[in-house]
Each structure stands twice: as C-alpha cells, then as structure tokens.
Design a protein around this motif. Structure first.
Motif, PDB file in Angstrom:
ATOM      1  N   ARG A  19       0.838  -1.211   0.000  1.00  0.00           N
ATOM      2  CA  ARG A  19       0.000   0.000   0.000  1.00  0.00           C
ATOM      3  C   ARG A  19       0.871   1.259   0.000  1.00  0.00           C
ATOM      4  O   ARG A  19       0.744   2.114  -0.875  1.00  0.00           O
ATOM      5  CB  ARG A  19      -0.900  -0.052   1.234  1.00  0.00           C
ATOM      6  N   GLU A 138      -4.858   5.782   6.373  1.00  0.00           N
ATOM      7  CA  GLU A 138      -4.054   4.579   6.638  1.00  0.00           C
ATOM      8  C   GLU A 138      -4.708   3.700   7.695  1.00  0.00           C
ATOM      9  O   GLU A 138      -4.762   2.477   7.541  1.00  0.00           O
ATOM     10  CB  GLU A 138      -2.632   4.943   7.053  1.00  0.00           C
ATOM     11  N   CYS A 141      -7.407   1.902   6.062  1.00  0.00           N
ATOM     12  CA  CYS A 141      -6.853   0.853   5.191  1.00  0.00           C
ATOM     13  C   CYS A 141      -6.453  -0.371   5.999  1.00  0.00           C
ATOM     14  O   CYS A 141      -6.723  -1.508   5.591  1.00  0.00           O
ATOM     15  CB  CYS A 141      -5.634   1.382   4.432  1.00  0.00           C
ATOM     16  N   GLU A 144      -9.611  -2.186   7.056  1.00  0.00           N
ATOM     17  CA  GLU A 144     -10.226  -2.846   5.903  1.00  0.00           C
ATOM     18  C   GLU A 144      -9.407  -4.064   5.477  1.00  0.00           C
ATOM     19  O   GLU A 144      -9.962  -5.106   5.119  1.00  0.00           O
ATOM     20  CB  GLU A 144     -10.371  -1.867   4.746  1.00  0.00           C
ATOM     21  N   GLN A 164      -5.461  -0.024  -2.720  1.00  0.00           N
ATOM     22  CA  GLN A 164      -5.191   1.007  -1.723  1.00  0.00           C
ATOM     23  C   GLN A 164      -3.883   1.744  -1.994  1.00  0.00           C
ATOM     24  O   GLN A 164      -3.686   2.851  -1.499  1.00  0.00           O
ATOM     25  CB  GLN A 164      -5.150   0.388  -0.323  1.00  0.00           C
ATOM     26  N   SER A 165      -3.010   1.156  -2.784  1.00  0.00           N
ATOM     27  CA  SER A 165      -1.745   1.829  -3.102  1.00  0.00           C
ATOM     28  C   SER A 165      -1.952   2.993  -4.067  1.00  0.00           C
ATOM     29  O   SER A 165      -1.128   3.911  -4.118  1.00  0.00           O
ATOM     30  CB  SER A 165      -0.726   0.838  -3.673  1.00  0.00           C
TER      31      SER A 165
END
Length: 177
Positions: A19, A138, A141, A144, A164-165
């Motif tokens: 990510r 973050e 993320c 998730e 996500q990246s």
C-alpha cells in the motif's frame, strides 16, 4: 513455516508495504532510485508468494533486506518525502525480518505501527476521499485489510492492497510536481 510464524500478521504487514509502496515508487523514481525500489518490492512479492504456499528465495530476500536497510541513506534528505521513504523502508525491513525464525522479538503489529508512523511523516497535509488526513486513511486501510483477510483470504487482501496503493501513488505524484 515454523510454529510461531504469524501468517495473518505477516500478510497484513506485506499489505502495508504494498500500500505505502505506491507512494514510495513515485518518490524513488523522482530520486533516481527506482531500481532499489524494484529490488525491495521483489522481496515483498516473494513473501507474498511464500504466504500463498511457495518457497522463499533467500537471495531475493537478502537483496530486499539490504536495500530496505540503506534506502533512506541513499534518498536525498532535501527531497520531499524523505521521512516517508525512510518509514516505508523500515516497514519492509520488518516484513522481511518476520520471515526469519530467529527474529521472534519482532512482532507483526510493529510493522503496522511503523506504517502509521511513516504516514505521519508525510511532508504536507493531505486529504484522501472522505478522510481529512493521510493518517486516518491509513488507519482505515489497515482495518479494511484485516477485515478483507478474515473474510476473503489472501488473494483478496493482495487485490485490496494494490487498490489502496493508488491513492498513495497519487499523493506522491502531487508531492513531486
């Protein structure tokens, strides 16, 4: 895998490295260090494959370990994102170290904490989608990713980490313009 190996923790740390790697790729390209980034990510990809049931490549991991250890020294301090790149390289260092049996004093949670610290070092205020800060993005993320891993397994986690990246990549592109 040895009996104390934390597959879920290692997977979540790998997802964090992937990510945040979206931004690290852009930043290292701008610094002329994309080759080093690529060697680091080859090691991360090998760990992903290992978690999916393949063998670890010690040579690849050694290269990733060495590059992650020294990337911040090679990334020019005067360039935007230096502290983020250093933080990301430490996350990768932890990810690689977690595969080694003798590194039992390193916990996967440290990798996620370090990912949060790397994001906190972002050199400018930024919002992503409905999140008013990169740090909140973050954290979301990470939550998730944990949920995705628990519900749908490793392949879904890798797909999510790549998706996500992209916001990280875009944030870095805005930083280097």
């Amino acid at each position: 895998m040895h009996e104390t190996f934390d597959v879920a923790g290692e997977a979540l740390c790998c997802a964090a490295a992937i990510r945040l790697g979206g931004a690290a790729q852009v930043l290292t390209e701008g610094a002329g260090l994309v080759g080093r980034y690529s060697r680091i990510m080859s090691g991360v990809a090998n760990i992903v494959s290992f978690l999916d049931g393949r063998e670890l490549d010690d040579e690849l991991l050694g290269s990733a370990f060495a590059e992650s250890w020294s990337l911040d020294a090679r990334y020019p301090a005067e360039l935007a994102g230096h502290d983020f790149v250093r933080g990301w390289s430490i996350v990768v260092f932890v990810v690689v170290a977690l595969t080694k049996q003798k590194q039992q004093d390193i916990a996967a949670a440290q990798g996620l904490d370090l990912a949060s610290e790397a994001v906190a070092a972002w050199p400018s205020a930024i919002s992503i989608g409905s999140f008013d800060s990169l740090a909140r993005f973050e954290l979301s993320c990470q939550q998730e990713a944990e949920d995705q891993l628990r519900r749908n397994g490793l392949p879904a986690l890798w797909t999510l980490a790549e998706a996500q990246s992209e916001p990280y990549r875009q944030a870095a592109e805005g930083l280097v313009r």
